[in-house]
Design a protein around this motif. Structure first.
Motif, PDB file in Angstrom:
ATOM      1  N   VAL A 132      37.033  85.398  63.525  1.00 38.10           N
ATOM      2  CA  VAL A 132      36.966  85.218  62.021  1.00 38.10           C
ATOM      3  C   VAL A 132      38.587  85.131  61.781  1.00 38.10           C
ATOM      4  O   VAL A 132      39.248  85.896  61.849  1.00 38.10           O
ATOM      5  CB  VAL A 132      36.409  86.245  61.175  1.00 38.10           C
ATOM      6  CG1 VAL A 132      36.477  86.161  59.561  1.00 38.10           C
ATOM      7  CG2 VAL A 132      34.924  86.771  61.606  1.00 38.10           C
ATOM      8  N   ARG A 133      38.757  83.903  60.995  1.00 35.80           N
ATOM      9  CA  ARG A 133      40.301  84.043  60.558  1.00 35.80           C
ATOM     10  C   ARG A 133      40.228  83.312  59.081  1.00 35.80           C
ATOM     11  O   ARG A 133      39.831  82.321  58.857  1.00 35.80           O
ATOM     12  CB  ARG A 133      41.117  82.897  61.369  1.00 35.80           C
ATOM     13  CG  ARG A 133      42.374  82.804  60.857  1.00 35.80           C
ATOM     14  CD  ARG A 133      43.379  81.890  61.682  1.00 35.80           C
ATOM     15  NE  ARG A 133      42.773  80.691  61.747  1.00 35.80           N
ATOM     16  CZ  ARG A 133      42.516  80.047  63.245  1.00 35.80           C
ATOM     17  NH1 ARG A 133      42.876  80.931  64.342  1.00 35.80           N
ATOM     18  NH2 ARG A 133      42.097  78.863  63.224  1.00 35.80           N
ATOM     19  N   ASP A 148      39.086  84.695  52.300  1.00 38.39           N
ATOM     20  CA  ASP A 148      38.552  83.290  51.963  1.00 38.39           C
ATOM     21  C   ASP A 148      38.321  82.303  53.597  1.00 38.39           C
ATOM     22  O   ASP A 148      39.291  82.368  54.013  1.00 38.39           O
ATOM     23  CB  ASP A 148      39.505  82.631  50.979  1.00 38.39           C
ATOM     24  CG  ASP A 148      39.185  81.400  50.636  1.00 38.39           C
ATOM     25  OD1 ASP A 148      38.065  80.636  50.875  1.00 38.39           O
ATOM     26  OD2 ASP A 148      39.983  80.726  49.728  1.00 38.39           O
ATOM     27  N   LEU A 149      37.215  81.733  53.455  1.00 41.03           N
ATOM     28  CA  LEU A 149      37.073  81.186  54.691  1.00 41.03           C
ATOM     29  C   LEU A 149      36.762  79.382  54.357  1.00 41.03           C
ATOM     30  O   LEU A 149      36.755  78.643  55.030  1.00 41.03           O
ATOM     31  CB  LEU A 149      35.802  81.349  55.229  1.00 41.03           C
ATOM     32  CG  LEU A 149      35.515  82.804  55.927  1.00 41.03           C
ATOM     33  CD1 LEU A 149      34.335  82.991  56.631  1.00 41.03           C
ATOM     34  CD2 LEU A 149      36.717  83.196  56.768  1.00 41.03           C
ATOM     35  N   THR A 152      43.813  76.622  59.547  1.00 41.05           N
ATOM     36  CA  THR A 152      42.381  76.457  59.166  1.00 41.05           C
ATOM     37  C   THR A 152      41.782  77.633  59.229  1.00 41.05           C
ATOM     38  O   THR A 152      41.721  78.318  60.412  1.00 41.05           O
ATOM     39  CB  THR A 152      42.123  75.318  59.888  1.00 41.05           C
ATOM     40  OG1 THR A 152      42.826  74.125  59.918  1.00 41.05           O
ATOM     41  CG2 THR A 152      40.708  74.964  59.536  1.00 41.05           C
ATOM     42  N   PRO A 153      40.882  78.198  58.343  1.00 37.70           N
ATOM     43  CA  PRO A 153      40.116  79.300  58.458  1.00 37.70           C
ATOM     44  C   PRO A 153      39.131  78.794  59.630  1.00 37.70           C
ATOM     45  O   PRO A 153      38.776  77.790  59.813  1.00 37.70           O
ATOM     46  CB  PRO A 153      39.112  79.129  57.209  1.00 37.70           C
ATOM     47  CG  PRO A 153      40.228  78.580  56.144  1.00 37.70           C
ATOM     48  CD  PRO A 153      40.916  77.473  56.782  1.00 37.70           C
ATOM     49  N   VAL A 154      38.609  80.004  60.159  1.00 36.61           N
ATOM     50  CA  VAL A 154      37.694  79.997  61.369  1.00 36.61           C
ATOM     51  C   VAL A 154      36.498  81.068  61.228  1.00 36.61           C
ATOM     52  O   VAL A 154      36.627  82.117  60.769  1.00 36.61           O
ATOM     53  CB  VAL A 154      38.454  79.989  62.594  1.00 36.61           C
ATOM     54  CG1 VAL A 154      37.320  80.232  63.783  1.00 36.61           C
ATOM     55  CG2 VAL A 154      39.286  78.748  62.716  1.00 36.61           C
ATOM     56  N   LEU A 155      35.312  80.475  61.465  1.00 38.64           N
ATOM     57  CA  LEU A 155      34.135  81.384  61.797  1.00 38.64           C
ATOM     58  C   LEU A 155      33.432  80.833  62.773  1.00 38.64           C
ATOM     59  O   LEU A 155      32.666  80.020  62.608  1.00 38.64           O
ATOM     60  CB  LEU A 155      33.330  81.820  60.524  1.00 38.64           C
ATOM     61  CG  LEU A 155      32.087  82.405  60.446  1.00 38.64           C
ATOM     62  CD1 LEU A 155      32.595  83.741  60.836  1.00 38.64           C
ATOM     63  CD2 LEU A 155      31.480  82.416  59.269  1.00 38.64           C
ATOM     64  N   ALA A 156      33.659  81.370  64.059  1.00 40.88           N
ATOM     65  CA  ALA A 156      32.855  80.755  65.302  1.00 40.88           C
ATOM     66  C   ALA A 156      32.648  81.688  66.321  1.00 40.88           C
ATOM     67  O   ALA A 156      33.370  82.639  66.518  1.00 40.88           O
ATOM     68  CB  ALA A 156      33.814  79.538  65.944  1.00 40.88           C
ATOM     69  N   ILE A 192      33.399  83.028  51.112  1.00 40.52           N
ATOM     70  CA  ILE A 192      34.133  84.339  51.564  1.00 40.52           C
ATOM     71  C   ILE A 192      33.479  85.281  52.584  1.00 40.52           C
ATOM     72  O   ILE A 192      32.276  84.837  52.441  1.00 40.52           O
ATOM     73  CB  ILE A 192      34.735  85.177  50.162  1.00 40.52           C
ATOM     74  CG1 ILE A 192      33.455  85.579  49.468  1.00 40.52           C
ATOM     75  CG2 ILE A 192      35.544  84.390  49.416  1.00 40.52           C
ATOM     76  CD1 ILE A 192      33.572  86.539  48.313  1.00 40.52           C
ATOM     77  N   ILE A 193      34.046  86.147  53.124  1.00 36.22           N
ATOM     78  CA  ILE A 193      33.233  87.133  53.691  1.00 36.22           C
ATOM     79  C   ILE A 193      34.069  88.416  53.517  1.00 36.22           C
ATOM     80  O   ILE A 193      35.240  88.588  53.234  1.00 36.22           O
ATOM     81  CB  ILE A 193      33.435  86.672  55.299  1.00 36.22           C
ATOM     82  CG1 ILE A 193      32.646  87.892  56.125  1.00 36.22           C
ATOM     83  CG2 ILE A 193      35.109  86.978  55.917  1.00 36.22           C
ATOM     84  CD1 ILE A 193      32.551  87.444  57.733  1.00 36.22           C
ATOM     85  N   LEU A 194      33.255  89.658  53.503  1.00 35.33           N
ATOM     86  CA  LEU A 194      33.403  90.880  53.157  1.00 35.33           C
ATOM     87  C   LEU A 194      33.325  91.674  54.705  1.00 35.33           C
ATOM     88  O   LEU A 194      32.414  91.727  55.171  1.00 35.33           O
ATOM     89  CB  LEU A 194      32.458  91.379  52.206  1.00 35.33           C
ATOM     90  CG  LEU A 194      32.344  90.702  50.759  1.00 35.33           C
ATOM     91  CD1 LEU A 194      31.294  91.246  49.978  1.00 35.33           C
ATOM     92  CD2 LEU A 194      33.678  90.623  50.052  1.00 35.33           C
ATOM     93  N   ILE A 195      34.225  92.398  54.738  1.00 38.25           N
ATOM     94  CA  ILE A 195      34.433  93.185  55.919  1.00 38.25           C
ATOM     95  C   ILE A 195      34.700  94.473  55.781  1.00 38.25           C
ATOM     96  O   ILE A 195      35.841  94.930  55.143  1.00 38.25           O
ATOM     97  CB  ILE A 195      35.386  92.410  56.998  1.00 38.25           C
ATOM     98  CG1 ILE A 195      35.112  91.188  57.151  1.00 38.25           C
ATOM     99  CG2 ILE A 195      35.461  93.185  58.230  1.00 38.25           C
ATOM    100  CD1 ILE A 195      35.917  90.199  57.765  1.00 38.25           C
TER     101      ILE A 195
END
Length: 111
Positions: A58-59, A74-75, A45-49, A79-82
């Motif tokens: 961030v996963r 892809d969350l 599971t994607p994670v942003l916590a 999406i997130i750009l890093i």
């Protein structure tokens, strides 16, 4: 805001803080992330916590890695750009990556 994995805390970069409101945001990681700190993980599971110690996990699933070192994850949803530094390891599209960041900013998208 309650994304996957818990509460997200960051610096609001909009005009007014949307207290209690649900808004679409762009998540901006403040500093470039060194490749040696990014882990390849099993699909999940994607994670942003954000955690109690103030760091954010961030996963997500690898979508792209640009030639200038911008990592696209892809969350689901979003999406997130890093920005990254150093030489990336061998990667494949759809691989899951996980990293920890210490500062993020939230920008309203207008949607």
């Amino acid at each position: 805001m309650t994304p996957h994995g818990g509460e997200l805390m960051g610096i609001w970069r909009g005009v007014n803080a949307p207290e209690g409101a649900c808004v679409h945001v762009e998540v901006d990681v403040a500093d470039a992330v060194a490749w040696h700190t990014i882990e390849r993980t099993a699909p999940g599971t994607p994670v942003l916590a954000t955690h109690a110690d103030g760091v954010t996990t961030v996963r997500g699933r690898l979508v792209d890695l640009s030639t200038d070192g911008v990592l696209v994850l892809d969350l689901s949803p979003g999406i997130i750009l890093i920005d990254t530094t150093g030489r990336p390891p061998p990667l494949r599209r759809d691989q899951f990556l996980e990293l920890v960041v210490t500062a993020i900013a939230l920008h309203p998208t207008g949607y």
